[in-house]
Write a protein that holds these residues in place. Structure first.
Motif, PDB file in Angstrom:
ATOM      1  N   THR A   1       6.837  -1.238   7.446  1.00 32.20           N
ATOM      2  CA  THR A   1       6.491   0.099   6.957  1.00 32.20           C
ATOM      3  C   THR A   1       7.775   0.854   6.633  1.00 32.20           C
ATOM      4  O   THR A   1       8.785   0.699   7.310  1.00 32.20           O
ATOM      5  CB  THR A   1       5.701   0.872   8.025  1.00 32.20           C
ATOM      6  OG1 THR A   1       4.526   0.131   8.363  1.00 32.20           O
ATOM      7  CG2 THR A   1       5.281   2.240   7.528  1.00 32.20           C
ATOM      8  N   ARG A   2       7.719   1.682   5.599  1.00 33.99           N
ATOM      9  CA  ARG A   2       8.829   2.566   5.261  1.00 33.99           C
ATOM     10  C   ARG A   2       8.270   3.955   4.931  1.00 33.99           C
ATOM     11  O   ARG A   2       7.127   4.078   4.501  1.00 33.99           O
ATOM     12  CB  ARG A   2       9.610   2.041   4.052  1.00 33.99           C
ATOM     13  CG  ARG A   2      10.334   0.731   4.288  1.00 33.99           C
ATOM     14  CD  ARG A   2      11.504   0.897   5.234  1.00 33.99           C
ATOM     15  NE  ARG A   2      12.260  -0.346   5.379  1.00 33.99           N
ATOM     16  CZ  ARG A   2      11.997  -1.279   6.291  1.00 33.99           C
ATOM     17  NH1 ARG A   2      10.986  -1.111   7.140  1.00 33.99           N
ATOM     18  NH2 ARG A   2      12.729  -2.373   6.374  1.00 33.99           N
TER      19      ARG A   2
ATOM     20  N   ALA B   1       0.880  -1.165   0.000  1.00 32.65           N
ATOM     21  CA  ALA B   1       0.000   0.000   0.000  1.00 32.65           C
ATOM     22  C   ALA B   1       0.920   1.218   0.000  1.00 32.65           C
ATOM     23  O   ALA B   1       1.806   1.325   0.848  1.00 32.65           O
ATOM     24  CB  ALA B   1      -0.904   0.009   1.228  1.00 32.65           C
ATOM     25  N   LEU B   2       0.721   2.125  -0.946  1.00 31.41           N
ATOM     26  CA  LEU B   2       1.646   3.244  -1.153  1.00 31.41           C
ATOM     27  C   LEU B   2       0.898   4.565  -1.158  1.00 31.41           C
ATOM     28  O   LEU B   2      -0.040   4.757  -1.934  1.00 31.41           O
ATOM     29  CB  LEU B   2       2.385   3.052  -2.478  1.00 31.41           C
ATOM     30  CG  LEU B   2       3.303   4.162  -2.973  1.00 31.41           C
ATOM     31  CD1 LEU B   2       4.420   4.428  -1.985  1.00 31.41           C
ATOM     32  CD2 LEU B   2       3.868   3.789  -4.342  1.00 31.41           C
ATOM     33  N   ASP B   3       1.311   5.468  -0.268  1.00 29.55           N
ATOM     34  CA  ASP B   3       0.719   6.811  -0.178  1.00 29.55           C
ATOM     35  C   ASP B   3       1.772   7.819  -0.627  1.00 29.55           C
ATOM     36  O   ASP B   3       2.748   8.062   0.079  1.00 29.55           O
ATOM     37  CB  ASP B   3       0.272   7.096   1.260  1.00 29.55           C
ATOM     38  CG  ASP B   3      -0.278   8.509   1.443  1.00 29.55           C
ATOM     39  OD1 ASP B   3      -0.617   9.154   0.426  1.00 29.55           O
ATOM     40  OD2 ASP B   3      -0.364   8.978   2.599  1.00 29.55           O
ATOM     41  N   VAL B   4       1.583   8.402  -1.818  1.00 27.75           N
ATOM     42  CA  VAL B   4       2.525   9.378  -2.365  1.00 27.75           C
ATOM     43  C   VAL B   4       1.989  10.771  -2.076  1.00 27.75           C
ATOM     44  O   VAL B   4       1.075  11.252  -2.756  1.00 27.75           O
ATOM     45  CB  VAL B   4       2.727   9.182  -3.877  1.00 27.75           C
ATOM     46  CG1 VAL B   4       3.756  10.183  -4.412  1.00 27.75           C
ATOM     47  CG2 VAL B   4       3.174   7.755  -4.177  1.00 27.75           C
ATOM     48  N   GLY B   5       2.545  11.413  -1.053  1.00 30.08           N
ATOM     49  CA  GLY B   5       2.144  12.768  -0.705  1.00 30.08           C
ATOM     50  C   GLY B   5       3.043  13.800  -1.366  1.00 30.08           C
ATOM     51  O   GLY B   5       4.122  13.477  -1.860  1.00 30.08           O
ATOM     52  N   THR B   6       2.619  15.029  -1.358  1.00 30.79           N
ATOM     53  CA  THR B   6       3.428  16.097  -1.944  1.00 30.79           C
ATOM     54  C   THR B   6       4.746  16.254  -1.206  1.00 30.79           C
ATOM     55  O   THR B   6       5.782  16.519  -1.817  1.00 30.79           O
ATOM     56  CB  THR B   6       2.654  17.422  -1.903  1.00 30.79           C
ATOM     57  OG1 THR B   6       1.340  17.226  -2.427  1.00 30.79           O
ATOM     58  CG2 THR B   6       3.349  18.493  -2.722  1.00 30.79           C
ATOM     59  N   THR B   7       4.732  16.073   0.105  1.00 26.70           N
ATOM     60  CA  THR B   7       5.918  16.260   0.928  1.00 26.70           C
ATOM     61  C   THR B   7       6.531  14.947   1.377  1.00 26.70           C
ATOM     62  O   THR B   7       7.755  14.837   1.500  1.00 26.70           O
ATOM     63  CB  THR B   7       5.573  17.104   2.171  1.00 26.70           C
ATOM     64  OG1 THR B   7       4.977  18.330   1.743  1.00 26.70           O
ATOM     65  CG2 THR B   7       6.821  17.429   2.982  1.00 26.70           C
ATOM     66  N   THR B   8       5.714  13.939   1.650  1.00 28.39           N
ATOM     67  CA  THR B   8       6.212  12.680   2.189  1.00 28.39           C
ATOM     68  C   THR B   8       5.631  11.491   1.434  1.00 28.39           C
ATOM     69  O   THR B   8       4.587  11.587   0.793  1.00 28.39           O
ATOM     70  CB  THR B   8       5.857  12.539   3.682  1.00 28.39           C
ATOM     71  OG1 THR B   8       4.430  12.601   3.827  1.00 28.39           O
ATOM     72  CG2 THR B   8       6.491  13.653   4.506  1.00 28.39           C
ATOM     73  N   VAL B   9       6.330  10.372   1.546  1.00 28.55           N
ATOM     74  CA  VAL B   9       5.895   9.115   0.922  1.00 28.55           C
ATOM     75  C   VAL B   9       5.924   8.032   1.999  1.00 28.55           C
ATOM     76  O   VAL B   9       6.883   7.943   2.771  1.00 28.55           O
ATOM     77  CB  VAL B   9       6.821   8.719  -0.245  1.00 28.55           C
ATOM     78  CG1 VAL B   9       6.382   7.402  -0.861  1.00 28.55           C
ATOM     79  CG2 VAL B   9       6.845   9.825  -1.310  1.00 28.55           C
ATOM     80  N   ALA B  10       4.877   7.219   2.058  1.00 24.85           N
ATOM     81  CA  ALA B  10       4.827   6.135   3.034  1.00 24.85           C
ATOM     82  C   ALA B  10       4.314   4.870   2.354  1.00 24.85           C
ATOM     83  O   ALA B  10       3.450   4.938   1.470  1.00 24.85           O
ATOM     84  CB  ALA B  10       3.922   6.496   4.211  1.00 24.85           C
ATOM     85  N   LEU B  11       4.856   3.723   2.737  1.00 23.25           N
ATOM     86  CA  LEU B  11       4.396   2.461   2.175  1.00 23.25           C
ATOM     87  C   LEU B  11       4.329   1.394   3.252  1.00 23.25           C
ATOM     88  O   LEU B  11       5.081   1.418   4.219  1.00 23.25           O
ATOM     89  CB  LEU B  11       5.280   2.001   1.020  1.00 23.25           C
ATOM     90  CG  LEU B  11       6.765   1.769   1.256  1.00 23.25           C
ATOM     91  CD1 LEU B  11       7.300   0.775   0.232  1.00 23.25           C
ATOM     92  CD2 LEU B  11       7.539   3.077   1.115  1.00 23.25           C
TER      93      LEU B  11
END
Length: 548
Positions: free
Chosen positions: A171-172, A148-158
């Motif tokens: 999690t990274r 599951a990958l959340d690409v934010g404007t400032t941060t990225v989390a998976l």
């Protein structure tokens, strides 16, 4: 007669990078010295200047460094490539990579109904075969993993999940390296239009590849990736043209195709090998559908996580960030709006602002004597102010009467000292005023469009990493969120990443989400007759929308 030749050593400089300090020799690259200091700088071309991933942001000493190399012509502001940048004159150079420490990114959600989680993934096993949507994908033993990958404007989390059990494995998270193209989506759109070659996509893909290979699983056992993000971030990752998102009516090419009948959904689906990600080559990379305009797949994921579109309760959902998304409604009717808040909530535009990294001030209290008591991430010496600390400080200035509702300090001062060579200026306060003004205006426009006073809202969900760490009392005091009773306000953490996980683990949830986004009514704030008035009022540091 022999003339003596001086072999005196050339004057040296010093380099401080990601907190490590050492001598920097004339002609030495920042990359080489960083390696000697034990600081890992991302690269996939072994310092040849081809991958453009060894980004550093120079905080001091830029004038001591070599001019931009040809490989750096795409960079503006304080960004350089570490492998191309050398020391030319002695002095102190300070910089950081875009992997500073561990970002405090929320990867868990709270205050939500865990019973809504379902386990019916698209990836399953039948004997020795791995199936995708019931069809054979490959013949392989071993576990079934998904991302599951959340690409934010400032941060990225998976998040890495075991698809057979629904278990979270690891999690990274990291700063979005596309920041060299600008701090907000409009700047990224402009950059991508001017600089061809998909530099933003390639840079992000390189950082994602390293994050994936660092996970405690064989990357070839990852058979599906679900991606969420605002329309610009999602489409940049997939390599789509984002220029239409930057001009009226601000629509992704996928939204336009849906509206024109050329597609049945605004979701995306490609093989991982097309995005050069080091997972199973035929793994599916699925981008969740968009809501409308700048209300993207991350907002859709928040809807999935909170379930407000299935409830009878009148609820508001506000995912606060560089581009804030707001929803209001229930199962009967659901409205959405996009609020262009800007980067102030994440430290952008503020002189001593910074992301929520170690050394950031995240909490402030002012005593009777005016001396600030600072709460610092990591507990060490403060080096800047993150969004939650900014909200706290401004709230305390209002509470103690040291700042008026217009954001002006008393006693003819224009700067408030925090100690440690840090301060807050009225210009910084103005950045926060405009960001929260956009948010307040968005929520008020939704309420007026729906036909209810803000006091009628029975539940206010605050989503996102920034909202997770703000003090609710402080946020209400300065008019960042509606002044509702505390028991109605729920901080839900990274609801977008939770929604991405729910979609990864459940095909039925995806089908339900596709139907839900189609019935959301998108409200264009700029066309509402009272938007400007709401925005101006929202820039005041006063409570709004009080409930009896």
């Amino acid at each position: 007669m022999t003339t003596a030749v001086s072999h005196a050593p050339l004057p040296r400089g010093t380099l401080t990078i990601d907190g490590a300090t050492g001598e920097l020799q004339p002609g030495e690259t920042l990359f080489d010295r960083a390696e000697a200091l034990g600081v890992h700088v991302p690269t996939s071309c072994v310092k040849q200047g081809k991958c453009r991933e060894c980004l550093v942001e120079v905080e001091a000493g830029a004038e001591l460094l070599s001019p931009l190399a040809p490989q750096e012509r795409h960079l503006e502001g304080r960004f350089r490539l570490a492998c191309r940048t050398r020391l030319e004159r002695p002095g102190e150079v300070r910089c950081h990579t875009l992997r500073r420490g561990a970002l405090r990114i929320e990867t868990e959600a709270e205050g939500l109904d865990a019973a809504r989680l379902r386990l019916d993934p698209a990836v399953t096993r039948d004997g020795r075969f791995v199936l995708l949507d019931g069809e054979p994908l490959t013949e392989a033993a071993g576990p079934l993993h998904g991302l599951a990958l959340d690409v934010g404007t400032t941060t990225v989390a998976l998040r890495l999940h075991d698809l057979a059990q629904g278990r979270l494995v690891a999690t990274r998270s990291f700063e979005n390296p596309q920041r060299f193209g600008g701090s907000d989506v409009m700047a990224r759109i402009h950059f991508d239009g001017v600089h061809r070659g998909r530099l933003l996509q390639r840079t992000l893909a390189g950082y994602l590849a390293r994050a994936i290979t660092s996970l405690p699983a064989d990357p070839l056992t990852i058979y599906e990736i679900v991606v969420v993000g605002n329309p610009t971030m999602r489409d940049l990752l997939f390599g789509l043209d984002v220029q239409p998102i930057g001009v009226m009516p601000y629509r992704s090419t996928t939204e336009a195709a849906l509206r024109e009948g050329r597609a049945s959904s605004s979701s995306l689906s490609v093989d991982a090998r097309r995005l050069r990600l080091p997972v199973f080559p035929k793994a599916r990379v699925y981008g969740l559908p968009l809501v409308a305009s700048h209300v993207g797949a991350d907002a859709a994921a928040c809807l999935l996580a909170t379930g407000i579109g299935e409830s009878e309760t009148l609820a508001a959902l506000v995912d606060i960030g560089t581009n804030t998304e707001a929803f209001l409604g229930n199962r009967e009717r659901l409205l959405a709006a996009s609020c262009p808040a800007g980067p102030a909530f994440e430290g952008g535009g503020v002189r001593f602002g910074m992301p929520a990294l170690e050394g950031a001030i995240e909490g402030v209290r002012l005593g009777d004597g005016g001396e600030p008591e600072l709460e610092v991430i990591g507990g060490g010496t403060p080096v800047g102010l993150c969004g939650s600390g900014l909200v706290d400080l401004v709230s305390e200035l209002r509470r103690t009467g040291r700042m008026n509702a217009q954001g002006r300090f008393g006693d003819d001062r224009h700067v408030f000292p925090l100690g440690h060579d840090l301060s807050l200026s009225e210009a910084d306060v103005n950045e926060l005023a405009q960001a929260k003004g956009a948010n307040a205006a968005g929520v008020r426009v939704l309420a007026e469009t729906y036909g209810v006073p803000l006091a009628r809202i029975e539940r206010l969900y605050l989503a996102g990493g920034f909202a997770r760490h703000i003090d609710v009392d402080a946020a209400r005091r300065i008019g960042l969120i509606p002044d509702l009773p505390a028991e109605r306000i729920v901080k839900v953490g990274n609801a977008a990443l939770l929604g991405a996980s729910m979609a990864l683990l459940s095909r039925s949830q995806r089908v339900a989400l596709e139907a839900l986004v189609r019935r959301v009514e998108h409200v264009r704030l700029e066309t509402h007759p009272r938007f400007f008035d709401f925005f101006v009022e929202g820039c005041q540091f006063e409570p709004f929308g009080a409930a009896a």
